[in-house]
Design a protein around this motif. Sequence first.
Motif, PDB file in Angstrom:
ATOM      1  N   LYS A  11      15.609 -17.095   0.713  1.00  0.00           N
ATOM      2  CA  LYS A  11      16.094 -18.265   1.431  1.00  0.00           C
ATOM      3  C   LYS A  11      15.282 -18.482   2.703  1.00  0.00           C
ATOM      4  O   LYS A  11      14.957 -17.537   3.417  1.00  0.00           O
ATOM      5  CB  LYS A  11      17.566 -18.083   1.777  1.00  0.00           C
ATOM      6  N   ILE A  12      14.978 -19.732   2.976  1.00  0.00           N
ATOM      7  CA  ILE A  12      14.236 -20.075   4.185  1.00  0.00           C
ATOM      8  C   ILE A  12      15.181 -20.060   5.377  1.00  0.00           C
ATOM      9  O   ILE A  12      16.259 -20.655   5.344  1.00  0.00           O
ATOM     10  CB  ILE A  12      13.586 -21.459   4.039  1.00  0.00           C
ATOM     11  N   PRO A 161      11.299 -14.127  11.121  1.00  0.00           N
ATOM     12  CA  PRO A 161      11.686 -13.887  12.517  1.00  0.00           C
ATOM     13  C   PRO A 161      13.129 -14.248  12.838  1.00  0.00           C
ATOM     14  O   PRO A 161      13.683 -13.771  13.825  1.00  0.00           O
ATOM     15  CB  PRO A 161      10.714 -14.772  13.307  1.00  0.00           C
ATOM     16  N   PHE A 162      13.744 -15.100  12.006  1.00  0.00           N
ATOM     17  CA  PHE A 162      15.104 -15.547  12.299  1.00  0.00           C
ATOM     18  C   PHE A 162      16.036 -15.202  11.141  1.00  0.00           C
ATOM     19  O   PHE A 162      16.693 -16.061  10.557  1.00  0.00           O
ATOM     20  CB  PHE A 162      15.127 -17.052  12.578  1.00  0.00           C
ATOM     21  N   GLY A 163      16.059 -13.910  10.801  1.00  0.00           N
ATOM     22  CA  GLY A 163      16.912 -13.437   9.720  1.00  0.00           C
ATOM     23  C   GLY A 163      18.362 -13.328  10.152  1.00  0.00           C
ATOM     24  O   GLY A 163      18.804 -13.936  11.131  1.00  0.00           O
ATOM     25  N   ALA A 164      19.116 -12.507   9.440  1.00  0.00           N
ATOM     26  CA  ALA A 164      20.554 -12.404   9.703  1.00  0.00           C
ATOM     27  C   ALA A 164      20.863 -11.582  10.948  1.00  0.00           C
ATOM     28  O   ALA A 164      21.915 -11.746  11.564  1.00  0.00           O
ATOM     29  CB  ALA A 164      21.251 -11.795   8.488  1.00  0.00           C
ATOM     30  N   SER A 165      19.962 -10.676  11.330  1.00  0.00           N
ATOM     31  CA  SER A 165      20.225  -9.786  12.468  1.00  0.00           C
ATOM     32  C   SER A 165      19.772 -10.431  13.770  1.00  0.00           C
ATOM     33  O   SER A 165      18.644 -10.925  13.873  1.00  0.00           O
ATOM     34  CB  SER A 165      19.492  -8.456  12.278  1.00  0.00           C
ATOM     35  N   ILE A 306      18.837 -18.420  15.219  1.00  0.00           N
ATOM     36  CA  ILE A 306      19.577 -17.678  14.195  1.00  0.00           C
ATOM     37  C   ILE A 306      20.995 -18.236  14.074  1.00  0.00           C
ATOM     38  O   ILE A 306      21.526 -18.411  12.970  1.00  0.00           O
ATOM     39  CB  ILE A 306      19.602 -16.176  14.535  1.00  0.00           C
ATOM     40  N   GLY A 307      21.614 -18.536  15.217  1.00  0.00           N
ATOM     41  CA  GLY A 307      22.961 -19.095  15.199  1.00  0.00           C
ATOM     42  C   GLY A 307      23.020 -20.436  14.491  1.00  0.00           C
ATOM     43  O   GLY A 307      23.974 -20.719  13.747  1.00  0.00           O
TER      44      GLY A 307
END
Length: 437
Positions: A11-12, A161-165, A306-307
């Motif tokens: 997923k992007i 760079p903007f994963g789930a963590s 990320i949010g």
Amino acid sequence: MNLQKDNTMRKIRSGQAYLYRDGGLRSTVLDVRMKDTVRGDLLRRALETALERYPYLRSKLVEKNGDFYLADNPLSVAFAKTTKLRALGSMSVNYHLIDVTYTGSSIRVAFHHALCDGRGITPFLETLIHYYCSLRYHRVFDSTGIRLAGEPLLPGETEEPFGASRYDVGDTPAAQVIKDGFVLPEHADEVSAYYRHEISIDRARFLAVAKQNNATPAILVALLASTAIKNLHPDADKPIVCSLASDMRAELGLTNTHKNCVSSLYLPYTEELAGLPLTEQATRYREDIATQRQPDAVRRAANSQIGLSDKLDELPTLAAKKQMLSFFDDLRIDTFVISYLGQLQFGECGEHVDSVHLYSSGSTGLILNMISAAEVISIDVLQSFESEQFVSELLRLVTELGLDVTASERIAFATTPDKAHITAARQAEKYYAAFTG
């Protein structure tokens, strides 16, 4: 050795906001002006070799339940002799998210921001030019700094760079930044066309003037542009604010990722700043940038992205996601934007490159794209209004600094909206591995 690509769709996240634009996202183009006429047969061979080093660029979009994924695309990357900027993600480019075209002495690489940002695509461009020049001029050019076919990917080159963590953020206070900038009166005009001016300045002389004034190239142009606007609008009711695109890779520990990894810094040009000498203005901007680029500040900005992605992922349908991000369709950043890609690493091949330009239509307002390549600093002034007052005043200020400058006439142009937002929903899932988050 051919680098193999993991065929698992992912997923992007970075670049996700670009996927829900009404009518598709317009392509961004890197336009390399060579000193000699381009040989198409050699460019095709160079492209095939260069792509061996960048398997992740052979990708297409797949949409499922409103989410977009990148998938391996076994079809050849599109290549043609044409001035037409073709729709990325369409059948005409084999559903790819990059397109390589050429005419005359120009080599153009169009790319989609769902795949990468400007810093993410430039290593590929450098590799492409290296192989092309090697074939065109029958020379073995020094490859220092160039990524070559057969070499492994760099650590973290495909990392998200903007994963789930979320990133850990310390207790450094958030900077108080002026973002509410003066609105150019031209912004009230109905947008019916897009224009650009191509400005070229001798690189060595430009860098010398910047150094004399304690400025980076981007700071010097930001100050000149702000001064030009202030001169044209002395009664501006708010500060002139430059929104400077800022690479987040170093602060996030992801120096090699090709994915979108950009935030914005804000440089206000106030009445008080306008009264200072240029060197002191540049010093103030250096301080502003240092404050906004503190690691905690950058990580906060990353966590905000990320949010946004987290909220988007909670929505159940494509329509709901498009509605959430509909504010991007008419987004305008006041007072103006600067994006500086830095110095392209062409090495010895630079002697065959005249200049490089970066442009995309579809944005409302005023944008200055900067690239340093070969012997030239290029400034592409993009605007959604006809008036040439700003460019004329900017050129006057550049000349006052003792810099020789050349500028094109106003160019009406349009880059092409993608078709990926349509074709992505039609991809056959059976040809791919399982979806992953």
